[in-house]
Design a protein around this motif. Structure first.
Motif, PDB file in Angstrom:
ATOM      1  N   ILE A 279     105.318  56.440  63.368  1.00  0.00           N
ATOM      2  CA  ILE A 279     105.821  57.197  62.210  1.00  0.00           C
ATOM      3  C   ILE A 279     104.854  57.039  61.029  1.00  0.00           C
ATOM      4  CG2 ILE A 279     107.696  57.263  60.509  1.00  0.00           C
ATOM      5  CD1 ILE A 279     109.531  56.296  62.900  1.00  0.00           C
ATOM      6  N   PHE A 280     104.395  55.808  60.813  1.00  0.00           N
ATOM      7  CA  PHE A 280     103.489  55.510  59.696  1.00  0.00           C
ATOM      8  C   PHE A 280     102.217  56.341  59.795  1.00  0.00           C
ATOM      9  CE2 PHE A 280     100.330  53.049  57.353  1.00  0.00           C
ATOM     10  CZ  PHE A 280     101.036  52.494  56.296  1.00  0.00           C
ATOM     11  N   TYR A 281     101.661  56.439  61.012  1.00  0.00           N
ATOM     12  CA  TYR A 281     100.376  57.121  61.184  1.00  0.00           C
ATOM     13  C   TYR A 281     100.498  58.605  61.519  1.00  0.00           C
ATOM     14  CZ  TYR A 281      98.005  52.700  60.619  1.00  0.00           C
ATOM     15  OH  TYR A 281      97.527  51.527  60.076  1.00  0.00           O
ATOM     16  N   PHE A 339      98.271  55.220  39.989  1.00  0.00           N
ATOM     17  CA  PHE A 339      98.050  53.783  40.174  1.00  0.00           C
ATOM     18  C   PHE A 339      97.422  53.563  41.534  1.00  0.00           C
ATOM     19  CE2 PHE A 339     101.211  54.167  36.915  1.00  0.00           C
ATOM     20  CZ  PHE A 339     100.799  53.220  35.984  1.00  0.00           C
ATOM     21  N   ARG A 340      96.807  52.416  41.676  1.00  0.00           N
ATOM     22  CA  ARG A 340      96.100  52.108  42.897  1.00  0.00           C
ATOM     23  C   ARG A 340      97.058  52.059  44.093  1.00  0.00           C
ATOM     24  NH1 ARG A 340      94.046  46.517  43.479  1.00  0.00           N
ATOM     25  NH2 ARG A 340      96.199  46.196  42.871  1.00  0.00           N
ATOM     26  N   VAL A 341      96.651  52.631  45.215  1.00  0.00           N
ATOM     27  CA  VAL A 341      97.416  52.511  46.457  1.00  0.00           C
ATOM     28  C   VAL A 341      97.256  51.062  46.929  1.00  0.00           C
ATOM     29  CG1 VAL A 341      97.636  53.251  48.860  1.00  0.00           C
ATOM     30  CG2 VAL A 341      96.996  54.924  47.084  1.00  0.00           C
ATOM     31  N   GLY A 354     105.748  47.997  43.301  1.00  0.00           N
ATOM     32  CA  GLY A 354     105.280  48.996  42.341  1.00  0.00           C
ATOM     33  C   GLY A 354     104.573  48.322  41.170  1.00  0.00           C
ATOM     34  N   HIS A 355     103.778  49.090  40.431  1.00  0.00           N
ATOM     35  CA  HIS A 355     102.959  48.505  39.359  1.00  0.00           C
ATOM     36  C   HIS A 355     103.785  47.874  38.260  1.00  0.00           C
ATOM     37  CE1 HIS A 355     103.977  52.404  37.582  1.00  0.00           C
ATOM     38  NE2 HIS A 355     103.834  51.789  36.441  1.00  0.00           N
ATOM     39  N   SER A 356     105.047  48.312  38.127  1.00  0.00           N
ATOM     40  CA  SER A 356     105.907  47.698  37.106  1.00  0.00           C
ATOM     41  C   SER A 356     107.030  46.896  37.751  1.00  0.00           C
ATOM     42  CB  SER A 356     106.470  48.778  36.172  1.00  0.00           C
ATOM     43  OG  SER A 356     107.331  49.647  36.897  1.00  0.00           O
ATOM     44  N   ASP A 427     112.744  51.556  62.113  1.00  0.00           N
ATOM     45  CA  ASP A 427     111.498  51.322  62.853  1.00  0.00           C
ATOM     46  C   ASP A 427     110.320  51.126  61.890  1.00  0.00           C
ATOM     47  OD1 ASP A 427     112.855  51.563  65.230  1.00  0.00           O
ATOM     48  OD2 ASP A 427     112.303  53.673  65.556  1.00  0.00           O
ATOM     49  N   LEU A 428     110.298  51.955  60.850  1.00  0.00           N
ATOM     50  CA  LEU A 428     109.219  51.855  59.860  1.00  0.00           C
ATOM     51  C   LEU A 428     109.240  50.478  59.184  1.00  0.00           C
ATOM     52  CD1 LEU A 428     106.978  53.597  58.629  1.00  0.00           C
ATOM     53  CD2 LEU A 428     108.652  54.487  56.989  1.00  0.00           C
ATOM     54  N   VAL A 429     110.441  50.009  58.844  1.00  0.00           N
ATOM     55  CA  VAL A 429     110.571  48.678  58.233  1.00  0.00           C
ATOM     56  C   VAL A 429     110.086  47.605  59.216  1.00  0.00           C
ATOM     57  CG1 VAL A 429     112.224  46.956  57.388  1.00  0.00           C
ATOM     58  CG2 VAL A 429     112.409  49.341  56.642  1.00  0.00           C
TER      59      VAL A 429
END
Ligand code: HEC
Ligand code: HEC
Length: 459
Positions: A279-281, A339-341, A354-356, A427-429
Motif C-alpha cells: 500500500i505504501f509503495y 516542511f521537510r518530508v 509533524g513540525h509542530s 496493514d499500513l500501520v
C-alpha cells in the motif's frame, strides 16, 4: 513520462514480489522499493573513531554547553524518548525534568516561551543523503559558504566542520530559548543576543573556553584531534564534530524487519506488514513513496500537507504567530507552509508528529494524511502534549483559530486525499512498525556514566 516509468517498475516489482530495485546513484526514489542500506551510505562508512564518539556522547549530555548550566542536547533528544522529548513542542532552558515530566520552571528562571517546533528524532543522520537539516532545511549544502554548507551563520561559520550534522550542532547553543538563556542572565546569552557567534568573545569562543578549563575534556581533545596540542587549541568546532560522530554512530538504525526483508530475509516481515508495504509503495493506494521514497522513506523534499500550526510560531505573518516553513529559507512564497518530508525510520517511537507536534499518535498523523484539509479544520488542540502554563497556553492556538491563516494553510495543501479500508490502514500501520530497528528500543547504553565537567545527568 517519469510517472509512467515508475509505474512500470512498480508493476514489475509486484509481479516478482518486490525484488529490491537497484539504487541509481544517491538512492532510488519514487514508487519503487529502495535498495538495502549499506555501510557506504554512511559518512566514514558507518565506523567513526570510537574515541571521538565517546567524547561526543559526553558533550551531548553535558549542560556545560548551556549558558545557565541547566540544559543539554539530550534534554530534547533523549534515548529514553526515541531521541526526541516526547512533547509536541520542547521546553527549553529554564524548564525542569525530562520528557513528558518536564515543567516550565519557576521564578526568574522559568521559560519565556515555547520552542516553536517539534524536536525531531536523530536517526540515521550520519547517512550522506541527510544533507538538509531542520524542518525548513536551513542547514544545507551550498558550495559558496564555509565547509560547503549554508547555515544561519552564513559566512561567519568557522571552517573545519565535518559535515551538515556537525554544522547543525553549532546552533542550539546560540538560541536563547533552547540553550543560551536570556540576555542579562550570563555572558553567553549576552553574546547570543548581540548576534556575536563567531567573534573573539562570541558564543562559540566562550564555550570553547569552558571546555579548555576541564582537564577530563582537554586530554580527550588532544588525543583525538590532530590540530589540538594544548587546551588553547580547542575550538567549539571540535566539540561539534565529536557530537556529530556520536549522533551518527549511536543512532544508525538500519536493521529493522524492513531492512532485513530488503536484504533477502523474506520472512523478516509479517504478512500484514508486507501488505502495508504494498500500500505504501503503490501509487494507486497509499502513494506514500511519492514523498517518502528512497532508502530512509524520505526524498528530502519540502511539501505542504496542511499540518495545523500549534504553538507560538516563528514570528511570520501579520500577527507574528505563523511559521512559513521552507519560505523562511528560500524567500519564495511558493514555499510557504512547506516542511521537510521526514524519514519514517523508527517512527513508531517518535510521537508526537509533524513540525509542530500537532498529532499525538501515529494513527492521528496517518488519518491527517488521508484527508489533510478536513483534518486541519477538525483539529482538536487538546491532543498536543506540553506542560500547561496559562500565558504560554494562550499563545498555542492563535494560528489555528485564525480563520484566514487556516484557509491559507488549507489552500497550500499539496497532498491528495487517500481512501483506504480500516484493514488496509491496519496493514499500513504494521508496515510503519516494521521500520523500527530493535536496537533502538533499548538505548540505555547511550547515556554516559559520568561527565568530566561533574555536571549531573538527571535532566
Ligand atoms: C530545547 C530543545 C532542544 C535542545 C536543547 C537541542 N535541540 Fe536539537 N532540535 C530541537 C528542535 C525544536 C529542532 C527542530 C528545529 C527546527 O527545525 O527549526 C532540533 C533539530 C535538531 C537536529 C536536526 C534534525 C533533522 O532531522 O533535521 C539535530 C541534528 C539536533 N537538533 C541536534 C541537537 C544537538 C547536537 C543539540 C545540542 C548541541 C541539540 N539538538 C539541542 C530541539 C532541541
Ligand atoms: C505530498 C507528500 C507526502 C505524501 C504523499 C505523504 N506524506 Fe507523510 N509527510 C509529508 C510531510 C511534508 C510530512 C511532515 C509535515 C510537517 O512536518 O508538518 C509528513 C509526515 C509524515 C509522518 C510523521 C512523521 C514525523 O516524524 O512527524 C508520517 C508517519 C507520515 N508522513 C506517513 C505517511 C504515509 C503512511 C503516507 C502514505 C499514506 C504519507 N506519509 C504520504 C509528506 C507526504
Amino acid at each position: 513520462m517519469g510517472r509512467l516509468h515508475f509505474f512500470a517498475v512498480f508493476s514489475a516489482a509486484v509481479l516478482f514480489q518486490f525484488p529490491a530495485v537497484a539504487s541509481s546513484g544517491n538512492g532510488s526514489h519514487g514508487n519503487a522499493l529502495p535498495a538495502p542500506v549499506t555501510d557506504a551510505d554512511y559518512i566514514d562508512n558507518g565506523a567513526p573513531d570510537p574515541a571521538k564518539v565517546e567524547l561526543g556522547a559526553q558533550l551531548f549530555f553535558d549542560k556545560i554547553l548551556s549558558g545557565n548550566l541547566n540544559i543539554s542536547c539530550a534534554t530534547c533528544h533523549h534515548p529514553f524518548a526515541g531521541t526526541g522529548d516526547g512533547l509536541s513542542l520542547p521546553v527549553g532552558e529554564g524548564g525542569r525534568g525530562l520528557g513528558v515530566t518536564r515543567d516550565t520552571g519557576v521564578g526568574d528562571d522559568a521559560v519565556h516561551e515555547r520552542v516553536p517546533r517539534n524536536a525531531p528524532a536523530l536517526f540515521n543522520l550520519g547517512a550522506r543523503e541527510f544533507n538538509r537539516l531542520f524542518h525548513d532545511g536551513r542547514v544545507q549544502l551550498n558550495a559558496i559558504f564555509p565547509n560547503g554548507i549554508d547555515s544561519p551563520a552564513g559566512f561567519d561559520l568557522p571552517d573545519g566542520l565535518d559535515g551538515p550534522l556537525a554544522v547543525q550542532a553549532m546552533f542550539p547553543v546560540t538560541s536563547a530559548t533552547e540553550m543560551a538563556g536570556q540576555p542579562g542572565e550570563n555572558s553567553i546569552a549576552d553574546a547570543a543576543a548581540a548576534d556575536n557567534l563567531a567573534g573573539s568573545n562570541g558564543v562559540w569562543a566562550q564555550l570553547a573556553e569552558r571546555l579548555q578549563g576541564i582537564d577530563g575534556y582537554v586530554g580527550q581533545f588532544v588525543t583525538i584531534f590532530d590540530d589540538v596540542n594544548t587546551a588553547d587549541d580547542i575550538r567549539f568546532t571540535h566539540a561539534a564534530n565529536a557530537i556529530a560522530a556520536f549522533e551518527a554512530a549511536n543512532w544508525r538504525a538500519d536493521n529493522s524487519p524492513f531492512d532485513r526483508f530488503l536484504r533477502g530475509e523474506r520472512a523478516a516481515m509479517s504478512l500484514s506488514a508486507k501488505a502495508g508495504m504494498r500500500i505504501f509503495y503503490s501509487p494507486r493506494k497509499g502513494n506514500c513513496a511519492s514523498c517518502h521514497g528512497g532508502v530512509f522513506q524520505t526524498d528530502h523534499s519540502f511539501r505542504a500537507i496542511a499540518v495545523p500550526q500549534v504553538g507560538p510560531g516563528k514570528g511570520d505573518g501579520e500577527f507574528d504567530y505563523e511559521d512559513f516553513g521552507r519560505e523562511r529559507v528560500t524567500g519564495n512564497p511558493m514555499d510557504r507552509y512547506r516542511f521537510r518530508v521526514p524519514s519514517l525510520r523508527n517512527v513508531a517511537q517518535t510521537a508526537p508528529y509533524g513540525h509542530s507536534g500537532a498529532f499525538n499518535t501515529l494513527d492521528a498523523m496517518l488519518r491527517h494524511h488521508f484527508d489533510p484539509v478536513a483534518s486541519l479544520y477538525a483539529y482538536d488542540i487538546r491532543q498536543a502534549v506540553m506542560p500547561s502554563r496559562p500565558d504560554l497556553d494562550s499563545r498555542d492556538d492563535r494560528a489555528i483559530s485564525d480563520p484566514t491563516v487556516r484557509a491559507s494553510i488549507a489552500a497550500a495543501n499539496e497532498l491528495s486525499p487517500v481512501s483506504l479500508s480500516e484493514r488496509e490502514i491496519g496493514d499500513l500501520v504494521d508496515f510503519l512498525h516494521a521500520l523500527t530497528d530493535p536496537a533502538m528500543l533499548d538505548m540505555r547504553d547511550d547515556v554516559p556514566g559520568s561527565l568530566p565537567s561533574g555536571m549531573v545527568l538527571a535532566d
